[in-house]
Enzyme design. Structure first.
Site, PDB file in Angstrom:
ATOM      1  N   LEU A   4      18.190  18.834   3.992  1.00 29.25           N
ATOM      2  CA  LEU A   4      17.399  17.870   4.540  1.00 29.25           C
ATOM      3  C   LEU A   4      16.607  18.438   6.004  1.00 29.25           C
ATOM      4  CD1 LEU A   4      19.803  15.146   4.112  1.00 29.25           C
ATOM      5  CD2 LEU A   4      17.886  15.364   2.872  1.00 29.25           C
ATOM      6  N   PRO A   5      15.442  17.611   6.210  1.00 28.49           N
ATOM      7  CA  PRO A   5      14.429  18.138   7.110  1.00 28.49           C
ATOM      8  C   PRO A   5      15.373  18.177   8.627  1.00 28.49           C
ATOM      9  CG  PRO A   5      13.435  16.555   6.125  1.00 28.49           C
ATOM     10  CD  PRO A   5      14.765  16.549   5.606  1.00 28.49           C
ATOM     11  N   LYS A  26      10.637  23.618  15.847  1.00 28.65           N
ATOM     12  CA  LYS A  26      11.909  22.700  15.757  1.00 28.65           C
ATOM     13  C   LYS A  26      13.069  23.629  15.980  1.00 28.65           C
ATOM     14  CE  LYS A  26      15.031  21.191  12.220  1.00 28.65           C
ATOM     15  NZ  LYS A  26      15.366  21.519  10.573  1.00 28.65           N
ATOM     16  N   LYS A  35      22.780  29.920  13.634  1.00 31.56           N
ATOM     17  CA  LYS A  35      21.320  29.756  13.198  1.00 31.56           C
ATOM     18  C   LYS A  35      20.496  29.867  14.502  1.00 31.56           C
ATOM     19  CE  LYS A  35      17.926  28.807  10.352  1.00 31.56           C
ATOM     20  NZ  LYS A  35      17.308  29.674   9.653  1.00 31.56           N
ATOM     21  N   THR A  73      19.050  23.080   8.975  1.00 33.47           N
ATOM     22  CA  THR A  73      19.182  23.446  10.446  1.00 33.47           C
ATOM     23  C   THR A  73      18.993  22.335  11.293  1.00 33.47           C
ATOM     24  OG1 THR A  73      18.000  25.485   9.679  1.00 33.47           O
ATOM     25  CG2 THR A  73      18.098  24.893  11.947  1.00 33.47           C
TER      26      THR A  73
END
Ligand code: NAD
Length: 294
Positions: free
Chosen positions: A64-65, A245, A170, A95
């Site tokens: 998901l975003p 982001k 990450k 992420t």
């Protein structure tokens, strides 16, 4: 294995398709019906809700975003956690920040459901080819249980430590990536302005100490690397808004442990400026455009 898959965007659509190819029974859900229908054509069962995708699944993968979407998909009244049987596992590959996944893992624990983080690198190309790297934050036992499933979507499955450490890996990787790209862009733009052929400068960097993935594979100066997004008007690749982001996640995480992130904060502002110019959809190497040279 019975797998629910929620979030069929640029990445999730390919990952779910690869799970079907690997022989799993995959039930999908996305708010976008067109994305759902495409997976239906590839053999997925279409669920009418998040809860329906989760019910009866042994594993649910979410792609998901951002954190708010993951939190609501997992904890809504008819969400993933309330519809899974005890012993089931949720693998979040989005992420997001480490804190959110740790909180969701605690919420899952109360219901007897494992929640682990397994964010990816490799982009849409890696998602399609099934060659993603998964950075897994989980117990050893959870890691052993989910590795065969992740192998259907990726090549390198790395156990980073307890829950949340996949996200730590990450965001720290993307922190250094955002910084090296901005630094390479600055040096390439300066060299060109000072009169050196950018091809010569690029090849010197790549056999010298300035070398990085940003100089060698994804050089931001147009034409220096023929296969780089810079040589096709910055199309494809990793969007500048996604880098923005991820740098936001890194600087927020730094704030949460009261550590400065000098370079990350500056890089974040550079990608913010690019986004404000309406260039957030371009590959992040377009940060070189801030120097008026490309
Ligand atoms: P995307 O925006 O293309 O896809 C997200 C999907 O989630 C969309 O199809 C959307 O409809 C769906 N969605 C949103 N809310 C939902 C809900 N409540 N219920 C069901 N579906 C819902 O994003 P993406 O590019 O596939 O990236 C997904 C995640 O992976 C992000 O966290 C991103 O940062 C990360 N990531 C992306 C890349 C990349 O190259 N695109 C690479 C590595 C990691």
């Amino acid at each position: 294995m019975k797998i629910g898959f929620i979030g069929l965007g640029h990445m999730g659509s390919h990952m779910a398709a690869n799970l079907i190819k690997a022989g799993h029974e995959v039930t999908v859900f996305d708010l976008n019906t067109e994305a759902m229908n495409k997976l239906g054509e590839q053999g997925a069962t279409l669920a009418i809700s998040i809860g329906a995708a989760a019910r009866g699944s042994e594993i649910v993968v979410t792609m998901l975003p951002a954190a708010a979407h993951v939190r609501s998909v997992l904890t809504a009244e008819d969400g993933v956690l309330s519809n899974l049987a005890q012993g089931a596992t949720v693998i979040d590959s989005s992420t997001i920040d480490p804190q959110t996944i740790r909180e969701l893992a605690k919420a899952g624990e109360l219901l007897g459901v494992s929640v682990v983080d397994a964010p990816v690198s490799g982009g849409t190309g890696g998602a399609q080819a099934g060659t993603l790297t998964f950075m897994v934050g989980s117990t050893q036992e959870q890691y052993d249980r989910i590795t065969p499933v992740l192998k259907g979507m990726g090549k390198n499955i790395v156990h980073c430590g307890g829950v949340g450490t996949g996200q730590v890996a990450k965001i720290c990787n993307n922190l250094v990536l955002g910084i090296t790209m901005a630094g390479t862009a600055e040096a390439m733009a300066l060299g060109a302005k000072l009169g050196i052929d950018p091809h010569v400068l690029g090849s010197i960097m790549n056999t010298s100490t300035g070398r990085s993935w940003s100089s060698e594979v994804c050089n931001p100066y147009p034409g220096v690397v023929s296969t780089a997004p810079a040589s096709r008007e910055y199309s494809g690749g990793f969007g500048a808004d996604l880098m923005l982001k991820d740098l936001g996640l890194a600087t927020d995480a730094a704030k949460s442990v009261k550590q400065p992130a000098f370079m990350g904060a500056l890089a974040q502002q550079l990608y913010q400026a690019l986004s404000t110019q309406g260039r957030g959809g371009l590959d992040f190497s377009a940060v070189v455009k801030l120097y008026d040279c490309a």
